[in-house]
Each structure stands twice: as structure tokens, then as C-alpha cells.
Design a protein around this motif. Structure first.
Motif, PDB file in Angstrom:
ATOM      1  N   PHE A   1      14.037  -3.285 -13.138  1.00 31.84           N
ATOM      2  CA  PHE A   1      13.427  -4.118 -12.472  1.00 31.84           C
ATOM      3  C   PHE A   1      13.010  -3.331 -10.969  1.00 31.84           C
ATOM      4  O   PHE A   1      13.764  -2.215 -10.610  1.00 31.84           O
ATOM      5  N   ILE A   2      12.091  -3.979 -10.446  1.00 26.90           N
ATOM      6  CA  ILE A   2      11.807  -3.376  -8.745  1.00 26.90           C
ATOM      7  C   ILE A   2      11.937  -4.422  -7.983  1.00 26.90           C
ATOM      8  O   ILE A   2      11.070  -5.611  -8.512  1.00 26.90           O
ATOM      9  N   ALA A   3      12.672  -4.591  -6.973  1.00 31.58           N
ATOM     10  CA  ALA A   3      12.553  -5.623  -6.061  1.00 31.58           C
ATOM     11  C   ALA A   3      11.963  -5.145  -4.762  1.00 31.58           C
ATOM     12  O   ALA A   3      12.278  -4.177  -4.258  1.00 31.58           O
ATOM     13  N   ALA A   4      11.092  -6.009  -4.135  1.00 30.00           N
ATOM     14  CA  ALA A   4      10.659  -5.469  -2.938  1.00 30.00           C
ATOM     15  C   ALA A   4      10.534  -6.660  -1.866  1.00 30.00           C
ATOM     16  O   ALA A   4      10.322  -7.730  -2.294  1.00 30.00           O
ATOM     17  N   ALA A   5      10.798  -6.287  -0.618  1.00 23.40           N
ATOM     18  CA  ALA A   5      11.122  -7.396   0.469  1.00 23.40           C
ATOM     19  C   ALA A   5       9.867  -8.031   0.947  1.00 23.40           C
ATOM     20  O   ALA A   5       9.821  -9.343   1.222  1.00 23.40           O
ATOM     21  N   ASN A   6       8.709  -7.596   0.769  1.00 21.82           N
ATOM     22  CA  ASN A   6       7.328  -8.012   1.217  1.00 21.82           C
ATOM     23  C   ASN A   6       6.332  -7.411   0.332  1.00 21.82           C
ATOM     24  O   ASN A   6       6.517  -6.542  -0.418  1.00 21.82           O
ATOM     25  N   LYS A   7       5.189  -7.939   0.522  1.00 20.72           N
ATOM     26  CA  LYS A   7       4.238  -7.628  -0.286  1.00 20.72           C
ATOM     27  C   LYS A   7       3.645  -6.093   0.031  1.00 20.72           C
ATOM     28  O   LYS A   7       3.230  -5.531  -1.156  1.00 20.72           O
ATOM     29  N   GLU A   8       3.737  -5.794   1.331  1.00 18.29           N
ATOM     30  CA  GLU A   8       3.213  -4.531   1.585  1.00 18.29           C
ATOM     31  C   GLU A   8       4.221  -3.359   0.820  1.00 18.29           C
ATOM     32  O   GLU A   8       3.828  -2.445   0.379  1.00 18.29           O
ATOM     33  N   PHE A   9       5.490  -3.583   0.943  1.00  9.84           N
ATOM     34  CA  PHE A   9       6.652  -2.671   0.139  1.00  9.84           C
ATOM     35  C   PHE A   9       6.177  -2.517  -1.257  1.00  9.84           C
ATOM     36  O   PHE A   9       6.365  -1.634  -1.719  1.00  9.84           O
ATOM     37  N   LEU A  10       5.973  -3.789  -1.771  1.00  7.44           N
ATOM     38  CA  LEU A  10       5.654  -3.940  -3.190  1.00  7.44           C
ATOM     39  C   LEU A  10       4.575  -3.060  -3.778  1.00  7.44           C
ATOM     40  O   LEU A  10       4.883  -2.308  -4.796  1.00  7.44           O
ATOM     41  N   ASP A  11       3.372  -3.485  -3.074  1.00  2.99           N
ATOM     42  CA  ASP A  11       2.307  -2.442  -3.180  1.00  2.99           C
ATOM     43  C   ASP A  11       2.284  -0.979  -3.119  1.00  2.99           C
ATOM     44  O   ASP A  11       1.988  -0.289  -4.073  1.00  2.99           O
ATOM     45  N   ASP A  12       3.258  -0.749  -2.222  1.00  2.00           N
ATOM     46  CA  ASP A  12       3.543   0.778  -1.888  1.00  2.00           C
ATOM     47  C   ASP A  12       4.446   1.183  -3.149  1.00  2.00           C
ATOM     48  O   ASP A  12       4.103   2.481  -3.505  1.00  2.00           O
ATOM     49  N   ILE A  13       5.521   0.541  -3.668  1.00  2.84           N
ATOM     50  CA  ILE A  13       6.165   1.127  -4.511  1.00  2.84           C
ATOM     51  C   ILE A  13       5.524   1.174  -5.973  1.00  2.84           C
ATOM     52  O   ILE A  13       5.672   2.073  -6.695  1.00  2.84           O
ATOM     53  N   VAL A  14       4.922   0.248  -6.176  1.00  4.33           N
ATOM     54  CA  VAL A  14       3.875   0.030  -7.237  1.00  4.33           C
ATOM     55  C   VAL A  14       2.705   1.290  -7.394  1.00  4.33           C
ATOM     56  O   VAL A  14       2.981   1.807  -8.606  1.00  4.33           O
ATOM     57  N   LYS A  15       2.561   1.522  -6.344  1.00  2.79           N
ATOM     58  CA  LYS A  15       1.458   2.792  -6.435  1.00  2.79           C
ATOM     59  C   LYS A  15       2.369   4.034  -6.633  1.00  2.79           C
ATOM     60  O   LYS A  15       1.932   4.950  -7.373  1.00  2.79           O
ATOM     61  N   LYS A  16       3.498   4.138  -5.720  1.00  5.89           N
ATOM     62  CA  LYS A  16       4.168   5.514  -6.121  1.00  5.89           C
ATOM     63  C   LYS A  16       4.739   5.714  -7.512  1.00  5.89           C
ATOM     64  O   LYS A  16       4.792   6.806  -8.076  1.00  5.89           O
ATOM     65  N   LEU A  17       5.192   4.577  -8.082  1.00  2.00           N
ATOM     66  CA  LEU A  17       5.512   4.558  -9.471  1.00  2.00           C
ATOM     67  C   LEU A  17       4.495   4.506 -10.453  1.00  2.00           C
ATOM     68  O   LEU A  17       4.742   4.715 -11.810  1.00  2.00           O
ATOM     69  N   LYS A  18       3.228   4.315 -10.066  1.00  2.00           N
ATOM     70  CA  LYS A  18       2.054   4.414 -11.089  1.00  2.00           C
ATOM     71  C   LYS A  18       2.322   3.405 -12.135  1.00  2.00           C
ATOM     72  O   LYS A  18       2.215   3.607 -13.217  1.00  2.00           O
ATOM     73  N   ILE A  19       2.639   2.074 -11.638  1.00  2.00           N
ATOM     74  CA  ILE A  19       2.613   1.147 -12.703  1.00  2.00           C
ATOM     75  C   ILE A  19       1.479   0.225 -12.379  1.00  2.00           C
ATOM     76  O   ILE A  19       0.772   0.169 -11.518  1.00  2.00           O
ATOM     77  N   ARG A  20       1.095  -0.603 -13.474  1.00  2.00           N
ATOM     78  CA  ARG A  20      -0.084  -1.461 -13.462  1.00  2.00           C
ATOM     79  C   ARG A  20      -1.197  -0.683 -13.827  1.00  2.00           C
ATOM     80  O   ARG A  20      -1.434   0.503 -13.558  1.00  2.00           O
TER      81      ARG A  20
END
Lengths: 267, 267
Positions: free
Chosen positions: A248-267
Motif C-alpha cells: 500500500f501507499i498512504a499519503a497525508a493529503n492529495k498533493e502528496f498522493l499525486d506526487d507519489i503516484v507520479k514518482k511510482l508511475k502507477i495509474r
């Protein structure tokens, strides 16, 4: 007695029964492999027995899913499931590293998303985190929130222990971009301190976590306003089988989530 | 007054002066970049001033090498160098993660290997580690040793924050072979808990550590019986310039050292 009070009392009893054991030679005694596949240590066994004895004592109608004991039917008419990792962070507990906890959740159905109540108790200091679905997350009774400040530090929790080469490669952009990587070694408590705003993102892509590791922290993180997604970018859910393995990936807010998703190249 | 007592008293004063600050908004106040290159936080400034004021008060003839203040000559006839990271783990301190310390060492000459006395004080709970060259390492006055048990758990500390791709590749065999990777975020205190036997191996190959991060923990780890080598496999040493950047591998015993050296393909 409300379900949350049952979980709170059970974890308090664990705290009282194991606090003399942490960091001692005795705590590490080997009791063979538990249902989850890890070696059961004496401290694990003492803690699980404490919870099971208490649930029997108050005749709580449920099915227990435990890290060591596996599935235990305490009633023919269960109200739901107690998902128990009576000691999360056993290695820390045995060594004397003050980061381990008792993790208890209650689910009405056979799914993570059916969890309605959960408690994570920091067994090194007795701090108690809890959450009730729709009512919020709390530390020692006081409301907590995942980090809402977007431009403060950026503290990233990562578990990479025994990770595959492929997953390590996927994590590489996060590792090289993060100034403050942390890993304390007890995922339920890491989700709890994430929920409290101490860590901004927590990522575990090893496909090794069990439902018992994640259940209680999951509701606390969500009720604190955090986001939790799986490897494919979907909202994290799973059945409660102790054979299930979770990333799993947990992110504290939408900005952090979007950043992590981009770095991990998921979606 | 012995040198070790000076370091102990100074760190105790830091403990008393910063304990109300940890985890508060105030503690994170930005004071620009320190000599070491990181942002100086209010908690860093308060802690450094505490040490400097004390050394002036007792007229301790030395040259101070500080994380924030850089080189400060307190005497024309210095007896040696005080190497100071008054708060190691500032990010943790500001966030409220209970893992940060005061790190103070005394060296008679301009080299790591000239350190004769050191103190690491855990500022979250007041535990004091110290070492005197040739006399051993201690926690709250009681002798400590790096882990001598060869076949117990295997807990590996790794700092990978902002690591390069090449170094990450070098670490990959350790990462995939380790069940219990940890990173708490304050290298001086990580060396101290290593010296106490809580962690078996600690590896930082980022070429980012400063002399102020490493100095005090270095003597404590060595006096506890640990091994510390550099990236080329040699015994770790360095001049005390705050421009120096350090990588190191610490291992609790010869077996662990040999294993890590093999996995990292050094020597």
C-alpha cells in the motif's frame, strides 16, 4: 459495552502484561511459527493469550483472526471479526527498541473496508490511538489529523526489508528525492504516527504485509484524513484471509498522493 | 573537571533547555543555513548556544566545530576540538518523533581517530551514552557492548535518503537479504543504539554525513567493541573539516562485518 471499549480494554491488558518483558532474553523465547508464518516469540504468545482470555471472559461473540493463533471461533453467532496483531514489531520488542504496539480492529464483514473500530496502543509508552468509522481518529482521546501542511518537511516512511529488485527499482525515484526516509519497524504504529502528522507518506510495496499488520492502522489513517491506495492506484481493500498479502501507499493529503503516484508511475 | 564531565554537563543543559520545544511549531523556526549546509531550526540554535555559553562560562580552552556555527575559537591556546551537533535529528525533533540527540565529542588533534571523549544524549528521554578512549562505552554509567550474539536476529540500519542510483545498486543485496531494516533519522543516536546491541549493522554510503554527525557516535561504537570502516574497507578516519563528507559501515562483530563487506563487494 461499546466495541471500541472492548478493544481499548484488551490493549490496556496487553500493555500491563508485557511491559516487563520488552528487551529481555525471556521475551524472545521461540514458540515455533504462527499462523502468519513468522516465528512466534514468547512476548507474542503472552499478548495474544491476554486478548483471547479477555474476549472469552466478557463472552464477546466474534471470530478472532490472529497473527499467531490464526482463526479462532469464539461464538456460533459472531457479530463480526476481531483482527489481532497483539504485538506488532516483535523484533523491536525483543531487542528493546521502543517502537512496538498492540493492533486490534473489529470488522462487521470479511473485508478491510468493513472495519468499524480500531485501536493501536504504543506499548513502549502506553499512548493509545483509536478510530471509529465516521467519527474520526484519536490519540489518548484527542482528535488527530494527518499532515495538512503542504510545504513543510517531507518525511517518508518506507519498508524495504527483503524487497524484490523490481520493487526497489520502482521505489528508486522516491528514495533519491527524499531527504528524510524513515523506517521504525512496526507498520501499525507507523500508520498511527502517520495519522498524527509525524510522517507524510508511507509506502510498502513488498507484497508481504498481512491483514493483521494493517487492519487497525488502516482505519486510523483513513479517519485522520489520510489516503490509502494499493499498487494499482485503487482505494485499498482486501478480504480478511490471513493468506492475503498487501502492499500500500498512504499519503497525508492529495498533493502528496499525486506526487507519489507520479514518482511510482502507477495509474 | 575531566573532559568527559564537561561534555556530560553541556548535554544535560541542552536537554533541559530544549525539552519543552520538541514537536512544537516554535521549534521549527527557520534561521537560515548553518555551516553544515542544512537549515538551522530554532531548536538547533537554542541547543548550540547552550553548549557555547557553558564552554565560555567554565573557560574551556578549545576550538568548537559546530553543525550550525562552524569553527569558533574559544581560546588562543586550545587543548583540542569540541565537535558538536547540538541537535542531531532536527527533523524528528521538530516533528515530535522521539528520536533525536545531542552529540558532543572532544579530539586532541584534527582527526576522528584523535577523539578521546564523547557523549550522545537521547533528548527524548534523557538517556546518556558516553565513551572514553580505552575505557569503554557506557549508557547511564553502565558498560554497554555491541551485539556479540552471532545467530540472533539481524537488524540492519540503513540511511538511503537521497542516495544515488549507483549506491542504491550497491546496497541492493543487503536490502533484499535483510528482514529487519531500520532507519530512525539521527545517525549519532543510531550509532549509540548500535553500541548498545539493539542494531547489528549500520550502513550509510551516501557521502553526505558531516564530521559533526559522526564524531561522538564513532567513539561510542568503537569502545563498545564495534567495527567501523569506510567505503574502501579501511578503518574509518577523516580530518575534522566541516567540509568533509563521510560514508561508513558499522558492524557489531567480525562475522557481521565480513558478511556485509562481501555483500557490498568492497575490498
Amino acid at each position: 459495552m461499546r466495541v471500541i471499549e472492548v478493544l481499548q480494554e484488551a490493549s490496556l491488558r496487553v500493555y500491563n502484561n508485557v511491559k516487563h518483558l520488552a528487551g529481555t532474553e525471556e521475551s524472545g523465547g521461540d514458540f515455533g511459527r504462527g499462523a502468519g508464518g513468522d516465528i512466534s516469540r514468547k512476548i507474542d504468545i503472552v499478548a495474544e493469550k491476554t486478548v483471547l482470555d479477555y474476549l472469552k471472559e466478557i463472552k464477546f461473540d466474534c471470530t478472532v483472526l490472529g497473527e499467531e493463533c490464526g482463526r479462532v471461533e469464539l461464538s456460533k453467532n459472531p457479530k463480526g471479526f476481531i483482527i489481532m496483531d497483539a504485538i506488532d514489531g516483535s523484533t523491536n520488542a525483543v531487542r528493546g527498541i521502543p517502537f512496538f504496539c498492540c493492533s486490534l480492529a473489529f470488522a462487521t464483514d470479511n473485508k478491510l473496508s468493513s472495519i468499524t473500530d480500531s485501536v493501536v496502543m504504543d506499548l513502549s509508552n502506553g499512548e493509545m490511538y483509536h478510530a471509529i468509522k465516521g467519527k474520526g481518529a484519536f490519540l489518548n482521546g484527542k482528535r488527530i489529523h494527518a499532515n495538512e501542511k503542504k510545504h513543510f518537511y517531507f518525511v517518508v516512511g518506507l519498508d524495504m526489508s527483503g524487497i524484490s529488485q523490481d520493487s526497489l527499482q520502482q521505489l528508486a525515484p522516491i528514495i533519491s528525492a527524499s531527504n528524510h526516509i524513515r523506517h521504525f519497524g512496526a507498520v501499525a504504529l507507523e500508520l498511527a504516527i502517520f495519522a498524527r502528522g509525524l510522517v507524510d507518506v508511507f509506502v510498502d510495496l513488498r507484497d508481504k504485509l498481512r491483514i493483521t499488520d494493517v487492519a487497525a492502522g488502516y482505519l486510523i489513517a483513513l479517519e485522520a484524513g489520510g489516503y490509502i491506495i494499493d499498487k494499482s492506484g485503487k482505494f485499498l481493500d482486501s478480504d480478511l484471509s490471513y493468506k492475503s498479502r498487501i502492499s500500500f501507499i498512504a499519503a497525508a493529503n492529495k498533493e502528496f498522493l499525486d506526487d507519489i503516484v507520479k514518482k511510482l508511475k502507477i495509474r
